[in-house]
Motif scaffolding. Structure first.
Motif, PDB file in Angstrom:
ATOM      1  N   LEU A   1       0.816  -1.218   0.000  1.00 11.43           N
ATOM      2  CA  LEU A   1       0.000   0.000   0.000  1.00 11.43           C
ATOM      3  C   LEU A   1       0.849   1.266   0.000  1.00 11.43           C
ATOM      4  O   LEU A   1       0.337   2.352  -0.245  1.00 11.43           O
ATOM      5  CB  LEU A   1      -0.928   0.018   1.220  1.00 11.43           C
ATOM      6  CG  LEU A   1      -2.007  -1.054   1.237  1.00 11.43           C
ATOM      7  CD1 LEU A   1      -2.863  -0.933   2.485  1.00 11.43           C
ATOM      8  CD2 LEU A   1      -2.881  -0.988  -0.002  1.00 11.43           C
ATOM      9  N   GLU A   2       2.109   1.144   0.327  1.00 10.92           N
ATOM     10  CA  GLU A   2       2.970   2.324   0.371  1.00 10.92           C
ATOM     11  C   GLU A   2       3.129   2.926  -1.019  1.00 10.92           C
ATOM     12  O   GLU A   2       3.130   2.197  -2.014  1.00 10.92           O
ATOM     13  CB  GLU A   2       4.350   1.932   0.927  1.00 10.92           C
ATOM     14  CG  GLU A   2       4.314   1.494   2.382  1.00 10.92           C
ATOM     15  CD  GLU A   2       5.685   1.058   2.876  1.00 10.92           C
ATOM     16  OE1 GLU A   2       6.637   1.057   2.056  1.00 10.92           O
ATOM     17  OE2 GLU A   2       5.805   0.720   4.053  1.00 10.92           O
ATOM     18  N   PRO A   3       3.246   4.246  -1.127  1.00 15.33           N
ATOM     19  CA  PRO A   3       3.267   5.226  -0.032  1.00 15.33           C
ATOM     20  C   PRO A   3       1.893   5.841   0.228  1.00 15.33           C
ATOM     21  O   PRO A   3       1.786   6.952   0.730  1.00 15.33           O
ATOM     22  CB  PRO A   3       4.230   6.285  -0.562  1.00 15.33           C
ATOM     23  CG  PRO A   3       3.912   6.305  -2.038  1.00 15.33           C
ATOM     24  CD  PRO A   3       3.568   4.866  -2.422  1.00 15.33           C
ATOM     25  N   GLN A   4       0.843   5.130  -0.124  1.00 13.83           N
ATOM     26  CA  GLN A   4      -0.508   5.672   0.038  1.00 13.83           C
ATOM     27  C   GLN A   4      -1.040   5.441   1.450  1.00 13.83           C
ATOM     28  O   GLN A   4      -0.398   4.802   2.280  1.00 13.83           O
ATOM     29  CB  GLN A   4      -1.445   5.063  -1.011  1.00 13.83           C
ATOM     30  CG  GLN A   4      -1.057   5.392  -2.440  1.00 13.83           C
ATOM     31  CD  GLN A   4      -2.057   4.856  -3.444  1.00 13.83           C
ATOM     32  OE1 GLN A   4      -3.127   4.363  -3.106  1.00 13.83           O
ATOM     33  NE2 GLN A   4      -1.695   4.939  -4.716  1.00 13.83           N
ATOM     34  N   SER A   5      -2.243   5.947   1.696  1.00 20.17           N
ATOM     35  CA  SER A   5      -2.832   5.872   3.030  1.00 20.17           C
ATOM     36  C   SER A   5      -3.625   4.590   3.230  1.00 20.17           C
ATOM     37  O   SER A   5      -4.329   4.122   2.337  1.00 20.17           O
ATOM     38  CB  SER A   5      -3.756   7.074   3.256  1.00 20.17           C
ATOM     39  OG  SER A   5      -4.431   6.957   4.489  1.00 20.17           O
ATOM     40  N   VAL A   6      -3.540   4.053   4.441  1.00 21.27           N
ATOM     41  CA  VAL A   6      -4.275   2.851   4.815  1.00 21.27           C
ATOM     42  C   VAL A   6      -5.619   3.205   5.458  1.00 21.27           C
ATOM     43  O   VAL A   6      -6.376   2.332   5.878  1.00 21.27           O
ATOM     44  CB  VAL A   6      -3.423   2.002   5.784  1.00 21.27           C
ATOM     45  CG1 VAL A   6      -3.418   2.611   7.176  1.00 21.27           C
ATOM     46  CG2 VAL A   6      -3.906   0.566   5.831  1.00 21.27           C
ATOM     47  N   PHE A   7      -5.930   4.468   5.522  1.00 25.44           N
ATOM     48  CA  PHE A   7      -7.118   4.973   6.217  1.00 25.44           C
ATOM     49  C   PHE A   7      -8.417   4.261   5.829  1.00 25.44           C
ATOM     50  O   PHE A   7      -9.205   3.890   6.710  1.00 25.44           O
ATOM     51  CB  PHE A   7      -7.235   6.488   5.987  1.00 25.44           C
ATOM     52  CG  PHE A   7      -8.442   7.119   6.629  1.00 25.44           C
ATOM     53  CD1 PHE A   7      -8.576   7.152   8.011  1.00 25.44           C
ATOM     54  CD2 PHE A   7      -9.440   7.691   5.853  1.00 25.44           C
ATOM     55  CE1 PHE A   7      -9.688   7.740   8.599  1.00 25.44           C
ATOM     56  CE2 PHE A   7     -10.548   8.270   6.431  1.00 25.44           C
ATOM     57  CZ  PHE A   7     -10.672   8.303   7.814  1.00 25.44           C
ATOM     58  N   PRO A   8      -8.716   4.050   4.544  1.00 29.26           N
ATOM     59  CA  PRO A   8      -9.982   3.383   4.195  1.00 29.26           C
ATOM     60  C   PRO A   8     -10.132   2.002   4.826  1.00 29.26           C
ATOM     61  O   PRO A   8     -11.218   1.631   5.275  1.00 29.26           O
ATOM     62  CB  PRO A   8      -9.920   3.282   2.663  1.00 29.26           C
ATOM     63  CG  PRO A   8      -9.025   4.403   2.243  1.00 29.26           C
ATOM     64  CD  PRO A   8      -7.982   4.469   3.322  1.00 29.26           C
ATOM     65  N   LEU A   9      -9.048   1.250   4.883  1.00 33.34           N
ATOM     66  CA  LEU A   9      -9.090  -0.077   5.495  1.00 33.34           C
ATOM     67  C   LEU A   9      -9.293   0.033   6.999  1.00 33.34           C
ATOM     68  O   LEU A   9     -10.112  -0.688   7.592  1.00 33.34           O
ATOM     69  CB  LEU A   9      -7.794  -0.826   5.191  1.00 33.34           C
ATOM     70  CG  LEU A   9      -7.588  -2.170   5.899  1.00 33.34           C
ATOM     71  CD1 LEU A   9      -8.704  -3.145   5.556  1.00 33.34           C
ATOM     72  CD2 LEU A   9      -6.230  -2.754   5.548  1.00 33.34           C
TER      73      LEU A   9
END
Length: 283
Positions: free
Chosen positions: A106-114
């Motif tokens: 998932l890097e470098p994006q955000s894991v927030f939705p999960l």
């Protein structure tokens, strides 16, 4: 139990967590006050570019594309292990639910939705919670369970071991899973994490709309008018909830996905890992 035994042979499904970029401090380049205007400041473009990068919205594409069914399957596996005599360690559970390979992918994006789906109890940005009675009513409305039918009595009497199997008593999510398993195929849906979050946002909008409307009426109208219109508004919201659940069901969720949807709505996940443990593992 080693972590390998917890794997469902779905390494390709695993979802990783993205690092959050820290804002950079702007350098104050003071040029002795002589060159306020007209000076050739070659660094302006770079500064503005860096600033815009730091304030940009996080990218959620990778986390949004994850399979909701896979997330549910992993939570279900952890939940089922709570009843075993030999239980895995917290480290093994965290590694199974959020494998390092997943987080890295998932890097470098955000894991927030999960994380919104794994930790709804600390999600203050979205009020999509529903009480057991409202969830039971919504399922009865959509599925056509009239009062007095077995499924109606099971949903509204989910705490009564005389009405539901003993091992389900007190857990509405298990009752919903049981009922839906008799009505829909036991096949994983194609719903993504992003789609599920979007549907939950739609439900939160219904709740918020009702709150704003009621607060406005409370200031504007007399008590008798309020009582009548509040009743009409409640019926309205019930219809909106029914329409919302009907839309969700049409997405083809499996029985176990319905179970975890109910737990998300109740903000009671109980799969053996709390939000603090998950955040520590991610960080």
């Amino acid at each position: 139990m080693d972590s390998a035994s917890m794997d469902d042979h779905d390494d390709n499904d695993e979802r990783p967590a993205p690092p959050v970029a820290k804002p950079q401090e702007d350098d104050d380049n003071e040029d002795n006050g002589d060159e306020e205007e007209g000076g050739d400041n070659d660094d302006d473009g770079d500064s503005k570019s860096a600033s815009s990068e730091n304030t940009a919205e996080p990218d959620y594409d990778k986390a949004n594309a994850l399979s909701f069914a896979t997330v549910c399957r992993r939570m279900e596996q952890l939940w089922s292990l709570k009843r075993k005599k030999v239980k895995p360690s917290d480290q093994e559970k965290k590694k199974y639910l959020l494998p390092p390979q997943l987080l890295k992918s998932l890097e470098p994006q955000s894991v927030f939705p999960l994380f919104r789906l794994l930790m709804p109890d600390i999600d203050t940005a979205r009020n999509a919670a529903m009480k057991e009675k409202l969830i039971a009513q919504a399922y009865c409305d959509v599925e056509g369970f009239s009062k007095g039918t077995r499924n109606y009595e099971m949903l509204f009497g989910f705490t009564d071991p005389q009405k539901v199997p003993h091992d389900m008593a007190g857990d509405l999510s298990l009752v919903v899973q049981h009922i839906m398993s008799q009505r829909i195929p036991n096949q994983p849906s194609k719903v993504t994490v992003g789609q599920m979050n979007s549907m939950l946002d739609d439900l939160a909008d219904i709740v918020e709309r009702r709150r704003r409307s009621y607060n406005h009426e409370w200031r504007q109208q007399q008590q008798q008018q309020q009582t009548q219109q509040k009743s009409e508004k409640t019926e309205n919201v019930a219809r909106l909830r029914e329409q919302w659940l009907r839309k969700v069901i049409h997405k083809g969720l499996s029985p176990v996905e319905h179970k975890w949807l109910v737990r998300i709505l109740l903000k009671k996940m109980e799969f053996g890992l709390g939000w603090k443990a998950l955040l520590e593992w991610y960080n």
